[in-house]
Motif scaffolding. Sequence first.
Motif, PDB file in Angstrom:
ATOM      1  N   GLU A  80      -3.753   3.506  -2.108  1.00  0.00           N
ATOM      2  CA  GLU A  80      -4.052   2.486  -3.115  1.00  0.00           C
ATOM      3  C   GLU A  80      -2.924   1.478  -3.162  1.00  0.00           C
ATOM      4  OE1 GLU A  80      -6.392   3.002  -6.540  1.00  0.00           O
ATOM      5  OE2 GLU A  80      -5.939   5.140  -6.642  1.00  0.00           O
ATOM      6  N   LEU A  85       0.828  -1.207   0.000  1.00  0.00           N
ATOM      7  CA  LEU A  85       0.000   0.000   0.000  1.00  0.00           C
ATOM      8  C   LEU A  85       0.862   1.256   0.000  1.00  0.00           C
ATOM      9  CD1 LEU A  85      -2.626  -1.087   2.659  1.00  0.00           C
ATOM     10  CD2 LEU A  85      -2.974  -0.957   0.202  1.00  0.00           C
ATOM     11  N   ALA A  86       0.322   2.326  -0.592  1.00  0.00           N
ATOM     12  CA  ALA A  86       1.037   3.600  -0.600  1.00  0.00           C
ATOM     13  C   ALA A  86       0.030   4.727  -0.715  1.00  0.00           C
ATOM     14  CB  ALA A  86       2.012   3.649  -1.764  1.00  0.00           C
ATOM     15  N   VAL A  87       0.482   5.940  -0.352  1.00  0.00           N
ATOM     16  CA  VAL A  87      -0.335   7.128  -0.559  1.00  0.00           C
ATOM     17  C   VAL A  87       0.083   7.757  -1.874  1.00  0.00           C
ATOM     18  CG1 VAL A  87      -1.008   9.367   0.334  1.00  0.00           C
ATOM     19  CG2 VAL A  87      -0.456   7.523   1.914  1.00  0.00           C
ATOM     20  N   PHE A  88      -0.867   7.934  -2.767  1.00  0.00           N
ATOM     21  CA  PHE A  88      -0.574   8.573  -4.039  1.00  0.00           C
ATOM     22  C   PHE A  88      -1.151   9.980  -4.062  1.00  0.00           C
ATOM     23  CE2 PHE A  88      -0.460   4.036  -5.056  1.00  0.00           C
ATOM     24  CZ  PHE A  88       0.789   3.961  -5.647  1.00  0.00           C
TER      25      PHE A  88
END
Lengths: 528, 155
Positions: free
Chosen positions: A183, A171-174
């Motif tokens: 996402e 997961l990561a913050v885009f």
Amino acid sequence: MAKLTIDGVEYEVKDGRTILQALDDLGLLMNGVDVPHYCWHPKLTIDGSCRLCQVEVEGFPKLQIGCNTPVKDGMVVHTKSERVKHAREGVMEFLLLNHPLDCPICDQAGECKLQDYAFEYGVKHARTEEPRRALKKNVDLGPTIKFDQERCILCRRCVRFCREVPKTGELAVFNRGDHSVIETVPGMQLDNPYSMNVADICPVGALTTKDFRFKIRVWFLEEAPGICTGCSNGCNVYLGVANNKVYRYVPRRNDSVNDTWICDVGRMTYEEIGAPDRLKLPAVRSDSGVLEAVPFAKAIDAAAARLRSLVERKGAGVLAAVASAHASNEDLLVLARFLDAYGIRHSGVTVRRGDSDDLLVKAEKAANAEGARTLGFEEAGPLAKQIAGGGIDGLIVLGHDLLDPAYLGGERTLAKLDTVIVLDTHVSALERVAHVILPVRHAAEKDATYVNHAGRVQRSWPVVEPSFEAYADGEVISRLGAALGLPGFDGKFDVREVSRSLGAAAAAFRGIDLESVGEQGIPLAGKG
Amino acid sequence: MVISDAAREKIRAEMAKYPKPEGALLAALHLVQKQTGHISGETAQEIADLFGIHPIRVMEVVTFYNMFYDEPQGRHHVHVCTNLPCSLRGARELLRGLEAHLGIEAGETTKDGRVTLAHEECLGACGYAPMLRVDETYHENLDLAAAKRILDELE
């Protein structure tokens, strides 16, 4: 050590801790001293993104975030001042700006920190009339988790969890600012052996497990302490119980065992408790070779009669007992007494082995292998060979791990035995060769202690009642002993009394019993 | 391989300047994007391999900053500032006019791949509003006719 004054009370805290960490060390966080927080988690790195934990620190012109402000000797902190209250209201208002008002259909409702803190620290009315962010709903993040992007408050706990605990980083913050979203990368799934923990640490209803969502409202659940029995780690859990049914396991914090995590496989073992393949009916094989359901007392008498007849013909030397490592210390101690009283020399413990990792999952797939060894039960490998070789005529089996390929690899070699008595929780191939079947209780249905891989004694509580007649293995063996007229057996089984005599049976248990173990467990003597 | 050996050498040299090599990520992205025009998934993977990090970390950075692109871009970037002072001086109408002129919306690229049009929060030229930036060049004190002329001259 540093002196830290919080709301007028002075504490001694370890050096190098932040205010929230110090409060957590003292056991006071949200338990005497309320500093609400979203992004901070005791077992993850500090993020400082939610801004809710702001407190007033004397000497600082502005409020400071408790999660990332190191304690200095002599520091004076206020958590209840008007400024702090005002700041919390402001932060809550920002966090709620885009949060959908869908609590009535949100599965997190009732255990939602946004709901709780909005009630406790928020303002009562929204001041905005702009539309809220419309984002993705009901996203399949992977095999275990559903994601609602609109409910996310971007605390990044899940992102940090995936990077820091299973180290898979799915997961990561885009994007940035009010365009930020969490996402996975296209084509990648949230799929790791610990994935469901993200639902536990998600403070809102953004991440929910596919298994539990919409099964029951959480306020109907009683969260009862217990342990996972899926492997020898013995992760501490809360069993979510309602209507005499276990709906889920969620990890219970124990810094000596599982921190705040549990593996997905272990989490799902709650299903075994109310499983359709529970062994429900005591049964006896008739002369015509058919298993017939009989009352429990009759099954015990039948077992005693078969054993007595065999011993009269061939002596106790042809008897053996094999316990799976699912049996508790109390069960095993009663079994050991039974073996002594009846003169049974062949005995051993079976442990199914499987995959392990360096986080929580251990190779021994049972809760009490270490306890069995401590109580003097030997690995049943050689005994299994002896049974397969025809050296044994009568067998008492607790659990069905004996059928594992590491031991017998099936029930067929048992078919030629004169007597096979089975005490088990679940249906297995053992029933094909058993002469007497006696249903017993799961860990979640009894008071019992277990020793995990590291020598920590932990306990279970009876949190559900089986819907059928079943007893702890120890009780069944006590009754069998009484039916055989063995010295010291009166058919009664007081688990507390048995537990108190563990120390006399094995020195490592000295001073340890059901009562002293408590919710966090205690190490065996010499294992501290 | 998308990233040339020469670029790899330069990235390694940048990494040596920081206490944590990850600090050179922005420099690396600038370097690579200059050659490739945008950071594709494949490029992100190669950069991630160079840094020993997960490609998702690279994409986080790429999506965070305006001037990194995760999609192919036109030959020229035209950024119209639409922050408050520019808007007060007609920047939004200017942007609408340019959208109509090019037949695309802000954020899109013309079919011939000549121009990518976008709006920018602030380009720091409030005294000369409204204004736009073509690649590295500022054009200030614009009206729609002047802006159209600038765009038409781009190759």
